[in-house]
Design a protein around this motif. Structure first.
Motif, short mmCIF file in Angstrom:
data_model
loop_
_atom_site.label_atom_id
_atom_site.label_comp_id
_atom_site.label_asym_id
_atom_site.label_seq_id
_atom_site.Cartn_x
_atom_site.Cartn_y
_atom_site.Cartn_z
N LEU A 51 -4.02 7.07 5.29
CA LEU A 51 -4.50 8.22 6.11
C LEU A 51 -6.27 8.45 6.13
O LEU A 51 -6.99 7.86 5.27
CB LEU A 51 -4.15 9.49 5.46
N GLY A 52 -6.76 8.76 7.18
CA GLY A 52 -8.35 8.80 7.40
C GLY A 52 -8.62 10.03 6.53
O GLY A 52 -7.82 10.84 5.66
N LYS A 53 -9.82 10.41 6.66
CA LYS A 53 -10.36 11.52 5.53
C LYS A 53 -9.80 12.82 6.12
O LYS A 53 -9.81 13.68 5.21
CB LYS A 53 -11.98 11.83 5.81
N TYR A 94 4.39 -11.38 6.47
CA TYR A 94 3.44 -11.43 7.44
C TYR A 94 2.13 -11.60 6.85
O TYR A 94 1.89 -11.00 5.73
CB TYR A 94 3.39 -10.24 8.70
N SER A 95 1.19 -11.88 7.66
CA SER A 95 -0.27 -12.16 7.12
C SER A 95 -1.00 -10.61 7.32
O SER A 95 -0.77 -9.89 8.24
CB SER A 95 -0.83 -13.19 7.76
N ARG A 96 -2.26 -10.67 6.68
CA ARG A 96 -3.01 -9.50 7.02
C ARG A 96 -3.38 -9.69 8.36
O ARG A 96 -3.63 -8.52 9.11
CB ARG A 96 -4.17 -9.50 6.04
N ILE A 117 0.81 -1.12 0.09
CA ILE A 117 0.05 -0.02 -0.03
C ILE A 117 0.82 1.29 0.17
O ILE A 117 2.10 1.34 0.37
CB ILE A 117 -1.04 0.10 1.29
N LYS A 118 0.34 2.49 -0.26
CA LYS A 118 0.89 3.59 -0.28
C LYS A 118 0.62 4.35 0.83
O LYS A 118 -0.50 4.13 1.50
CB LYS A 118 0.76 4.54 -1.49
N TYR A 119 1.38 5.37 1.23
CA TYR A 119 1.22 6.14 2.41
C TYR A 119 -0.33 6.82 2.50
O TYR A 119 -0.80 6.83 3.27
CB TYR A 119 2.37 7.36 2.57
N ALA A 122 -8.40 1.08 6.94
CA ALA A 122 -8.14 0.89 5.38
C ALA A 122 -6.72 0.26 5.39
O ALA A 122 -6.60 -0.38 4.35
CB ALA A 122 -8.00 2.20 4.86
N LEU A 123 -5.90 0.37 6.09
CA LEU A 123 -4.54 -0.08 6.10
C LEU A 123 -4.60 -1.64 6.08
O LEU A 123 -3.83 -2.42 5.23
CB LEU A 123 -3.70 0.42 7.33
N VAL A 124 -5.21 -2.18 6.97
CA VAL A 124 -5.42 -3.73 6.99
C VAL A 124 -5.88 -4.36 5.81
O VAL A 124 -5.62 -5.31 5.02
CB VAL A 124 -6.00 -4.12 8.24
N ASN A 125 -7.31 -3.66 5.45
CA ASN A 125 -7.97 -4.13 3.94
C ASN A 125 -7.09 -4.12 2.78
O ASN A 125 -7.51 -4.74 1.99
CB ASN A 125 -9.26 -3.33 4.06
N ASN A 126 -6.16 -3.17 2.86
CA ASN A 126 -5.29 -3.05 1.82
C ASN A 126 -4.13 -4.01 1.71
O ASN A 126 -3.57 -4.40 0.64
CB ASN A 126 -4.63 -1.67 1.51
#
Length: 464
Positions: free
Chosen positions: A75-77, A132-134, A69-71, A86-90
């Motif tokens: 980030l949140g809204k 590592y895993s999600r 993922i990218k930085y 969002a970090l984990v889901n990507n």
């Protein structure tokens, strides 16, 4: 080194989600026209000087790769806090890998004798692979309440392989005729430290009624080092990697391995040429090893291991405490025992290269690479422009394409001033724009970040 290794561990354990399948270490610097390191990856490519000498800072390289993922995805809204969901889901479900490489030439000298060019090189290399895993990251972000019931365990997968070694190489290049050049570079490898962790089957269960956590643990650890280790547990071996300044850095008596580079180049005519080579075919045999295998079920766990995301952005987390908490809560105290000798292998790559040169100011090059890592093959293609201006200024622009490394645009500059050759190269110019940014943003804003630079002394005229 302590800060570097700490940054790598934190990046994986917490949030950076950097990944790689093929090490990205700046091949573009070999394309600078007047570069004496033209044969760095392929010993069969002609060195255009009568001799060369490099010491200490003649060739320094650091590279990191990010494909998960990218930085901005973190980030949140309001773009001021990290969105852990969002970090984990990507992330990929299991295949998230972090890779970094560092190398430094202690000494490099070459000289030409008739049709032969002989090159002696001694360098330090360090490579880190973490996967590592999600769920490994999700456990910290979502908490154990996200994994309720025996049919919904947390796949707490973490793997690590850190290798530090020095390399002594003797390259011999032979100009068979005006068109064909052959080369080989046998290498002796001196292993300084290796830590390998395989934790692919550990699962954490949470009772849906009582929220009590238990774990089925499957952990295999191997380690070997000539560096000073004060204790016998896993954390002590990890901390030993900080001892780069130790006098054991130059130890050439243990953990011996062997490597080989092979190559050939052929000049078709004054405009076209081709080359092929094999780089880093080899292994290290580790002795005086320590190992630990843990297999146990229904291990009771205490409260969650991590609940503060505020420190992520500045990388202010305490590395030692984090490793200690994870080891003790999930794996228990991992005390190492004497083990059998084992081998680790270099990341071999096959390279095919072709160029068209209209004039010294205009050369186009294409390089196809195949990386062989743990019985898997990963391709990459680099397209490059290079040229010489005012007889002294070297310019290189390249674009690397890969399903795994993504697309990146690189640039290299070199100055050939008499006996001095000064150069700096990156295979992703965009990463330079993040210098001075927070640590997390610098390491995850782009998929690839690398820089190689140095000063080399050359003997004789260019193209000699």
């Amino acid at each position: 080194m302590k800060k570097i290794f700490r940054l790598l561990i934190i990046a994986v354990l917490i949030c950076s989600s950097l990944a790689t399948k093929a090490q990205n270490d700046g091949i573009g610097f070999t394309l600078l026209p007047q570069m004496p390191y033209s044969n760095y990856y392929n010993p069969g490519i002609n060195v255009p000087y009568r001799g060369m000498v490099g010491v200490a800072f003649s060739n320094v390289n650091a590279a990191v790769f990010n494909s998960s993922i990218k930085y901005n995805d973190m980030l949140g809204k309001n773009e001021t806090v990290i969105d852990g969901v969002a970090l984990v889901n990507n992330l990929d479900e299991f295949d998230n890998v972090f890779n970094t490489s560092i190398s430094l030439d202690f000494a490099n000298a070459g000289f030409r004798v008739n049709r032969f060019f002989i090159n002696i090189d001694w360098r330090l290399r360090m490579n880190t692979d973490l996967n590592y895993s999600r769920d490994f990251l999700g456990f910290f972000v979502f908490g154990n309440g996200h994994y309720l019931g025996n049919d919904n365990p947390c796949d707490f997968k973490l793997g690590m392989d850190v290798t530090m070694f020095s390399e002594l190489a003797l390259g011999v290049q032979a100009k068979v005729n005006d068109r064909l050049t052959l080369g080989m570079r046998p290498k002796v490898l001196f292993g300084l430290a290796n830590v390998s962790i395989d934790n692919g089957k550990t699962k954490i269960y949470t009772d849906p009624n009582s929220y009590i956590m238990t774990a089925d643990v499957d952990l295999n650890v191997k380690a070997a080092t000539v560096l000073q280790v004060e204790g016998e547990n896993l954390d002590d071996f990890l901390k030993s990697m900080d001892s780069v300044a130790s006098n054991r850095l130059y130890d050439l008596s243990e953990n011996i391995g062997y490597g080989l580079d092979l190559g050939a180049s052929y000049t078709i005519n004054k405009h076209f040429g081709v080359a092929a080579g094999i780089y880093d075919l080899g292994f290290i045999r580790w002795t005086e090893t320590r190992t630990k295998t843990i297999e146990r079920n229904n291990v009771m766990l205490n409260d969650g291991l991590f609940d503060d995301l505020d420190e992520i952005k500045t990388m202010e987390l305490d590395y030692s405490s984090m490793v200690e908490d994870i080891a003790k809560e999930v794996w228990g105290d991992v005390f190492m025992e004497k083990g059998k000798d084992y081998n680790t292998y270099l990341k071999t790559r096959l390279m095919l290269q072709g160029y068209f040169e209209l004039c010294p100011m205009l050369r186009a090059t294409a390089i196809g690479q195949m990386y062989f890592v743990k019985d898997q093959v990963y391709p990459a293609l680099t397209l490059a422009y290079s040229g010489v201006f005012l007889n002294h200024i070297n310019l290189m622009l390249n674009c690397t394409l890969s399903d795994y490394t993504g697309t990146a645009v690189g640039v290299g500059l070199g100055l050939h001033a008499g006996a001095f050759n000064i150069y700096a190269v990156t295979d992703n110019i965009l990463c330079v724009t993040k210098l001075g940014s927070p640590a997390l943003e610098m390491t995850s804003a782009y998929r690839t970040a690398n820089i190689r630079a140095g000063i080399v002394w050359t003997i004789g005229k260019y193209n000699e």
